[in-house]
Design a protein around this motif. Structure first.
Motif, PDB file in Angstrom:
ATOM      1  N   LYS A 237     -20.302  -2.209  58.724  1.00  0.00           N
ATOM      2  CA  LYS A 237     -19.377  -2.615  59.400  1.00  0.00           C
ATOM      3  C   LYS A 237     -19.334  -4.132  59.890  1.00  0.00           C
TER       4      LYS A 237
ATOM      5  N   GLN B  84     -20.838 -10.785  53.286  1.00  0.00           N
ATOM      6  CA  GLN B  84     -19.953  -9.896  54.290  1.00  0.00           C
ATOM      7  C   GLN B  84     -19.334  -9.009  53.292  1.00  0.00           C
ATOM      8  N   GLY B  85     -18.614  -9.558  52.232  1.00  0.00           N
ATOM      9  CA  GLY B  85     -17.907  -8.702  51.294  1.00  0.00           C
ATOM     10  C   GLY B  85     -18.777  -7.791  50.645  1.00  0.00           C
ATOM     11  N   LEU B  86     -19.757  -8.087  50.126  1.00  0.00           N
ATOM     12  CA  LEU B  86     -20.840  -7.282  49.319  1.00  0.00           C
ATOM     13  C   LEU B  86     -21.341  -6.008  50.117  1.00  0.00           C
TER      14      LEU B  86
ATOM     15  N   GLY C 154     -20.269  -5.073  53.090  1.00  0.00           N
ATOM     16  CA  GLY C 154     -19.064  -4.298  53.549  1.00  0.00           C
ATOM     17  C   GLY C 154     -18.477  -3.228  52.655  1.00  0.00           C
ATOM     18  N   SER C 155     -18.648  -3.505  51.291  1.00  0.00           N
ATOM     19  CA  SER C 155     -18.529  -2.375  50.348  1.00  0.00           C
ATOM     20  C   SER C 155     -19.570  -1.549  50.326  1.00  0.00           C
ATOM     21  N   LEU C 156     -20.577  -1.772  50.990  1.00  0.00           N
ATOM     22  CA  LEU C 156     -21.874  -0.626  50.877  1.00  0.00           C
ATOM     23  C   LEU C 156     -21.705   0.127  52.223  1.00  0.00           C
ATOM     24  N   GLY C 157     -20.740  -0.308  53.228  1.00  0.00           N
ATOM     25  CA  GLY C 157     -20.757   0.856  54.275  1.00  0.00           C
ATOM     26  C   GLY C 157     -20.969   0.100  55.539  1.00  0.00           C
TER      27      GLY C 157
ATOM     28  N   THR D 111     -25.134   0.342  59.750  1.00  0.00           N
ATOM     29  CA  THR D 111     -23.961  -0.185  59.860  1.00  0.00           C
ATOM     30  C   THR D 111     -23.740  -1.431  60.267  1.00  0.00           C
TER      31      THR D 111
END
Length: 240
Positions: A229, A220-222, A224-227, A142
């Motif tokens: 946080k 962070q966007g990449l 974050g899309s993988l779970g 996470t």
């Protein structure tokens, strides 16, 4: 004197040269010589005008055409890229380059070029430099902490469509040298100087800081899309 006797010289008529009617030949020869000299001089001026830009638009008069007979581009090598191009800046600089010669006036030997150079400089982060210790992930996947190398600037790339010479002033000897040169009026010196000034401006523009900020947002966007946080990115020693 009988009626059949004629005088050899008729009174009142000037003597004619032998062969009749050729007394003006030297004068005509001189006229033709002067006309040929004038024509030759005109041809020389036309040739000089095409090389020294004394007669602008001369190419249009003779229907000048350009033919591209270049061969096909050949692929020499391929290499994988691991750099993330995170930012790019557009720059413009006015180059005023003057060359003087000792003991000679500028009208005889010397040149001055006013040139507008426009180009771009990119800033990237090399993700391939990240080692095993540069990425730390917790057990439940996470949170992630990454350590990346600092962003670096690329080489300035001049744009030929936006770069141009405003004015060129050359002395007489420089013009004669350009006439016999295979590459008259070369702009290599001003191009090199423009790229140097653009590179120096890029260092003062904060472009690398912008690239690191954009790289952080991308990761962070990449992740974050993988779970993930929480994603933290540091820049410095990437670790191995």
């Amino acid at each position: 004197m009988t009626s059949t006797d004629l005088p050899t010289d008729a009174p009142g008529k000037p003597d004619e040269p032998a062969g009749g009617g050729h007394g003006n030949r030297p004068r005509r020869t001189r006229r033709w010589g002067r006309a040929a000299a004038i024509c030759a001089g005109a041809v020389v001026l036309l040739l000089l005008g095409t090389r020294l830009s004394l007669l602008p638009g001369l190419g249009d008069i003779f229907g000048e055409k350009t033919h591209d007979r270049s061969g096909p581009a050949v692929l020499k090598s391929i290499r994988d890229m691991s750099r993330y191009e995170a930012a790019a800046g557009n720059f413009q600089v006015v180059v005023d380059l003057e060359k003087d010669t000792k003991f000679l006036p500028d009208a005889i030997r010397g040149s001055r070029t006013l040139y507008v150079g426009a180009g771009t400089v990119g800033a990237s982060v090399d993700l391939g430099e990240v080692g095993d210790s540069g990425v730390v992930v917790n057990e439940d996947r996470t949170t992630a902490e990454l350590r990346l190398p600092h962003a670096v600037l690329g080489k300035p790339a001049l744009d030929p469509d936006r770069s141009y010479a405003v004015s060129k002033q050359r002395g007489l000897l420089d013009r004669i040298g350009d006439f016999f040169s295979d590459n008259p009026g070369s702009e290599q010196a001003v191009n090199k100087l423009a790229a140097q000034h653009i590179g120096e401006a890029a260092k003062e523009s904060g472009l690398t800081q912008r690239a690191e900020k954009n790289t952080t947002a991308m990761l962070q966007g990449l992740l974050g899309s993988l779970g993930f946080k929480e994603v933290t990115v540091h820049y410095g020693d990437a670790g191995r």
